[in-house]
Design a protein around this motif. Sequence first.
Motif, PDB file in Angstrom:
ATOM      1  N   MET A   6       0.826  -1.205   0.000  1.00 31.27           N
ATOM      2  CA  MET A   6       0.000   0.000   0.000  1.00 31.27           C
ATOM      3  C   MET A   6       0.864   1.261   0.000  1.00 31.27           C
ATOM      4  O   MET A   6       0.528   2.269  -0.630  1.00 31.27           O
ATOM      5  CB  MET A   6      -0.921  -0.003   1.220  1.00 31.27           C
ATOM      6  CG  MET A   6      -1.972  -1.098   1.224  1.00 31.27           C
ATOM      7  SD  MET A   6      -3.122  -0.995  -0.160  1.00 31.27           S
ATOM      8  CE  MET A   6      -2.564  -2.375  -1.157  1.00 31.27           C
ATOM      9  N   GLY A   7       1.997   1.206   0.690  1.00 32.71           N
ATOM     10  CA  GLY A   7       2.902   2.350   0.696  1.00 32.71           C
ATOM     11  C   GLY A   7       3.495   2.615  -0.674  1.00 32.71           C
ATOM     12  O   GLY A   7       3.658   3.780  -1.082  1.00 32.71           O
ATOM     13  N   GLU A   8       3.822   1.553  -1.412  1.00 36.27           N
ATOM     14  CA  GLU A   8       4.360   1.746  -2.755  1.00 36.27           C
ATOM     15  C   GLU A   8       3.316   2.343  -3.687  1.00 36.27           C
ATOM     16  O   GLU A   8       3.631   3.178  -4.544  1.00 36.27           O
ATOM     17  CB  GLU A   8       4.881   0.413  -3.291  1.00 36.27           C
ATOM     18  CG  GLU A   8       6.060  -0.144  -2.503  1.00 36.27           C
ATOM     19  CD  GLU A   8       6.692  -1.343  -3.188  1.00 36.27           C
ATOM     20  OE1 GLU A   8       6.509  -1.470  -4.414  1.00 36.27           O
ATOM     21  OE2 GLU A   8       7.358  -2.144  -2.503  1.00 36.27           O
ATOM     22  N   LEU A   9       2.057   1.891  -3.544  1.00 37.12           N
ATOM     23  CA  LEU A   9       0.997   2.514  -4.332  1.00 37.12           C
ATOM     24  C   LEU A   9       0.819   3.978  -3.946  1.00 37.12           C
ATOM     25  O   LEU A   9       0.634   4.849  -4.806  1.00 37.12           O
ATOM     26  CB  LEU A   9      -0.323   1.764  -4.122  1.00 37.12           C
ATOM     27  CG  LEU A   9      -0.536   0.456  -4.877  1.00 37.12           C
ATOM     28  CD1 LEU A   9      -1.860  -0.168  -4.467  1.00 37.12           C
ATOM     29  CD2 LEU A   9      -0.508   0.672  -6.380  1.00 37.12           C
ATOM     30  N   GLN A  10       0.862   4.245  -2.660  1.00 35.76           N
ATOM     31  CA  GLN A  10       0.654   5.612  -2.185  1.00 35.76           C
ATOM     32  C   GLN A  10       1.760   6.549  -2.662  1.00 35.76           C
ATOM     33  O   GLN A  10       1.510   7.730  -2.936  1.00 35.76           O
ATOM     34  CB  GLN A  10       0.578   5.594  -0.653  1.00 35.76           C
ATOM     35  CG  GLN A  10       0.024   6.853  -0.031  1.00 35.76           C
ATOM     36  CD  GLN A  10      -0.163   6.689   1.468  1.00 35.76           C
ATOM     37  OE1 GLN A  10       0.272   5.705   2.062  1.00 35.76           O
ATOM     38  NE2 GLN A  10      -0.818   7.668   2.089  1.00 35.76           N
ATOM     39  N   ARG A  11       2.978   6.021  -2.807  1.00 36.68           N
ATOM     40  CA  ARG A  11       4.107   6.839  -3.271  1.00 36.68           C
ATOM     41  C   ARG A  11       4.290   6.768  -4.791  1.00 36.68           C
ATOM     42  O   ARG A  11       5.276   7.257  -5.320  1.00 36.68           O
ATOM     43  CB  ARG A  11       5.391   6.366  -2.579  1.00 36.68           C
ATOM     44  CG  ARG A  11       5.400   6.588  -1.075  1.00 36.68           C
ATOM     45  CD  ARG A  11       6.758   6.242  -0.480  1.00 36.68           C
ATOM     46  NE  ARG A  11       7.098   4.832  -0.657  1.00 36.68           N
ATOM     47  CZ  ARG A  11       6.785   3.875   0.230  1.00 36.68           C
ATOM     48  NH1 ARG A  11       6.113   4.192   1.333  1.00 36.68           N
ATOM     49  NH2 ARG A  11       7.137   2.629   0.008  1.00 36.68           N
ATOM     50  N   PHE A  12       3.348   6.109  -5.485  1.00 35.87           N
ATOM     51  CA  PHE A  12       3.374   5.971  -6.941  1.00 35.87           C
ATOM     52  C   PHE A  12       4.645   5.269  -7.417  1.00 35.87           C
ATOM     53  O   PHE A  12       5.198   5.593  -8.473  1.00 35.87           O
ATOM     54  CB  PHE A  12       3.247   7.343  -7.625  1.00 35.87           C
ATOM     55  CG  PHE A  12       1.937   8.017  -7.359  1.00 35.87           C
ATOM     56  CD1 PHE A  12       0.818   7.715  -8.117  1.00 35.87           C
ATOM     57  CD2 PHE A  12       1.822   8.946  -6.336  1.00 35.87           C
ATOM     58  CE1 PHE A  12      -0.394   8.341  -7.868  1.00 35.87           C
ATOM     59  CE2 PHE A  12       0.620   9.571  -6.079  1.00 35.87           C
ATOM     60  CZ  PHE A  12      -0.501   9.266  -6.843  1.00 35.87           C
ATOM     61  N   GLU A  13       5.104   4.297  -6.636  1.00 31.43           N
ATOM     62  CA  GLU A  13       6.280   3.529  -7.028  1.00 31.43           C
ATOM     63  C   GLU A  13       5.911   2.339  -7.903  1.00 31.43           C
ATOM     64  O   GLU A  13       6.794   1.683  -8.453  1.00 31.43           O
ATOM     65  CB  GLU A  13       7.029   3.052  -5.781  1.00 31.43           C
ATOM     66  CG  GLU A  13       7.595   4.195  -4.945  1.00 31.43           C
ATOM     67  CD  GLU A  13       8.263   3.692  -3.674  1.00 31.43           C
ATOM     68  OE1 GLU A  13       8.308   2.452  -3.493  1.00 31.43           O
ATOM     69  OE2 GLU A  13       8.734   4.527  -2.874  1.00 31.43           O
ATOM     70  N   ASP A  46     -11.567   0.785   4.446  1.00 25.11           N
ATOM     71  CA  ASP A  46     -11.895   2.217   4.440  1.00 25.11           C
ATOM     72  C   ASP A  46     -10.637   3.077   4.387  1.00 25.11           C
ATOM     73  O   ASP A  46     -10.613   4.128   3.735  1.00 25.11           O
ATOM     74  CB  ASP A  46     -12.715   2.564   5.685  1.00 25.11           C
ATOM     75  CG  ASP A  46     -14.085   1.908   5.678  1.00 25.11           C
ATOM     76  OD1 ASP A  46     -14.548   1.551   4.577  1.00 25.11           O
ATOM     77  OD2 ASP A  46     -14.681   1.744   6.760  1.00 25.11           O
ATOM     78  N   GLU A  47      -9.580   2.651   5.068  1.00 26.96           N
ATOM     79  CA  GLU A  47      -8.345   3.433   5.071  1.00 26.96           C
ATOM     80  C   GLU A  47      -7.649   3.396   3.716  1.00 26.96           C
ATOM     81  O   GLU A  47      -7.017   4.371   3.299  1.00 26.96           O
ATOM     82  CB  GLU A  47      -7.399   2.909   6.153  1.00 26.96           C
ATOM     83  CG  GLU A  47      -7.894   3.144   7.577  1.00 26.96           C
ATOM     84  CD  GLU A  47      -6.910   2.616   8.596  1.00 26.96           C
ATOM     85  OE1 GLU A  47      -6.175   1.660   8.259  1.00 26.96           O
ATOM     86  OE2 GLU A  47      -6.861   3.146   9.717  1.00 26.96           O
ATOM     87  N   ARG A  48      -7.739   2.272   3.023  1.00 27.33           N
ATOM     88  CA  ARG A  48      -7.070   2.143   1.727  1.00 27.33           C
ATOM     89  C   ARG A  48      -7.859   2.790   0.592  1.00 27.33           C
ATOM     90  O   ARG A  48      -7.319   3.019  -0.492  1.00 27.33           O
ATOM     91  CB  ARG A  48      -6.863   0.662   1.402  1.00 27.33           C
ATOM     92  CG  ARG A  48      -5.918  -0.068   2.338  1.00 27.33           C
ATOM     93  CD  ARG A  48      -5.904  -1.552   2.023  1.00 27.33           C
ATOM     94  NE  ARG A  48      -4.918  -2.274   2.812  1.00 27.33           N
ATOM     95  CZ  ARG A  48      -4.748  -3.596   2.757  1.00 27.33           C
ATOM     96  NH1 ARG A  48      -5.511  -4.318   1.955  1.00 27.33           N
ATOM     97  NH2 ARG A  48      -3.833  -4.174   3.500  1.00 27.33           N
ATOM     98  N   LEU A  49      -9.119   3.053   0.824  1.00 31.74           N
ATOM     99  CA  LEU A  49      -9.990   3.505  -0.252  1.00 31.74           C
ATOM    100  C   LEU A  49      -9.529   4.820  -0.869  1.00 31.74           C
ATOM    101  O   LEU A  49      -9.790   5.088  -2.049  1.00 31.74           O
ATOM    102  CB  LEU A  49     -11.417   3.648   0.290  1.00 31.74           C
ATOM    103  CG  LEU A  49     -12.543   3.842  -0.719  1.00 31.74           C
ATOM    104  CD1 LEU A  49     -12.613   2.652  -1.666  1.00 31.74           C
ATOM    105  CD2 LEU A  49     -13.873   4.024  -0.005  1.00 31.74           C
ATOM    106  N   TYR A  50      -8.805   5.627  -0.109  1.00 29.59           N
ATOM    107  CA  TYR A  50      -8.421   6.958  -0.584  1.00 29.59           C
ATOM    108  C   TYR A  50      -7.103   6.967  -1.345  1.00 29.59           C
ATOM    109  O   TYR A  50      -6.699   8.020  -1.856  1.00 29.59           O
ATOM    110  CB  TYR A  50      -8.326   7.915   0.608  1.00 29.59           C
ATOM    111  CG  TYR A  50      -9.620   8.023   1.375  1.00 29.59           C
ATOM    112  CD1 TYR A  50     -10.662   8.809   0.908  1.00 29.59           C
ATOM    113  CD2 TYR A  50      -9.806   7.317   2.557  1.00 29.59           C
ATOM    114  CE1 TYR A  50     -11.857   8.904   1.604  1.00 29.59           C
ATOM    115  CE2 TYR A  50     -10.998   7.398   3.264  1.00 29.59           C
ATOM    116  CZ  TYR A  50     -12.015   8.197   2.779  1.00 29.59           C
ATOM    117  OH  TYR A  50     -13.203   8.275   3.466  1.00 29.59           O
ATOM    118  N   ILE A  51      -6.410   5.847  -1.441  1.00 23.67           N
ATOM    119  CA  ILE A  51      -5.108   5.838  -2.115  1.00 23.67           C
ATOM    120  C   ILE A  51      -5.087   4.916  -3.321  1.00 23.67           C
ATOM    121  O   ILE A  51      -4.053   4.777  -3.969  1.00 23.67           O
ATOM    122  CB  ILE A  51      -3.989   5.420  -1.141  1.00 23.67           C
ATOM    123  CG1 ILE A  51      -4.190   3.979  -0.677  1.00 23.67           C
ATOM    124  CG2 ILE A  51      -3.921   6.364   0.046  1.00 23.67           C
ATOM    125  CD1 ILE A  51      -3.011   3.426   0.106  1.00 23.67           C
TER     126      ILE A  51
END
Length: 369
Positions: A31-38, A50-55
């Motif tokens: 999830m962190g790699e997706l959030q950082r667009f890696e 619910d927490e992941r839905l925004y990224i």
Amino acid sequence: MAEQANSHMLVFERTDYGYNKDANGMFDGLMGELQRFECDLLSTAVYVTDERLYILDSVGETFPLRTGVVYRLSSSSRSAANLYLQPFSRGLWLAVLALMALCVLQLVATTRSWTQPKHVGASWTTAPYSVADCFLAVMGALCQQGADRTPDSVSGRTVMVMFLFTSFFLFTAFSAFIVALLQAPPTPLRTPQELLASHMKIGAMDVAFIHAWFRGEVDKAVRGVVGDIFVKKIKTHERPAFLPVWEGIEFVRRGDYGYQAEMNEAYHEIQEKFTEGEKCDLFEMELFPSEAQIIVTVEKSPYREAFSRFVRWQRETGLVDRIARRWYASKPRCESGGRGFMAIGVREVVPLLLLLSYGCVISLLLLAA
């Protein structure tokens, strides 16, 4: 999807999906790699919380990942406290006691001439048959045992013969029912409330998403029964709370142990380690509802629409179901059709040993008095 898109993918292996956030609100793991667009796309399906839905953005559903508590109840799981009272109903037990009392009174009334020679000094005398003698004779007949004295009168012998016939059929029915109860399979636990109230110990599979699920249940403002199961039955016993699959399934095989696991992993271990008779004793209970896993991309990815069409096409043509059948093991079936031979342990005869010890103590007290 790479073949459908006629493209080449660079695939990187990771060990954590990403359930924790740092002080800046950044996830760890995938999830962190997706959030950082890696990365652009996850090649493995995940649960959308619910927490992941925004990224992230959803591409399409694949198939549900089934989890649950798989457990095996041993022969000692049956209720042995009243095992020897279950064959007869309360009314029948009262009827048996009333019949015994009636036979004792009738023997006392019909055996006034029931005597036994006794040697006193140089002469022989006769001793009357007391109420205690009648009671012991009736108890011996009920338990298919004899007595050291028999009535001399025809009426007294008639009472004993008829009571022997009656007690014979009662004894046969009682013995057959006890054998059936001892060999009967234990009653499975149907609800999480029954699991919480049982004496069975529970462990869980040592994977990140099960850690996160239980942590979410415990952290709720009003903790439910699943949170109570984790706090009272998983974290408290002497074994580690989270175990690898091979160890958890081995505890399940020994009996009276439940293991919260991903069913595909558990089924593979069960197929390799369990005998056919042990497979017939397996039960399952779902603590967390099964939800479909979803393939996701980074938020507002330009590839989302194309990937979504690919996933829909694979579902419509049956490719997703074919992959699920190849990857997921089926539930082990009971091929033998029932349970095999079962050894009776000490727990089943504890009430009888207690009854014997009580009798010995009472006899010693009477002797001392």
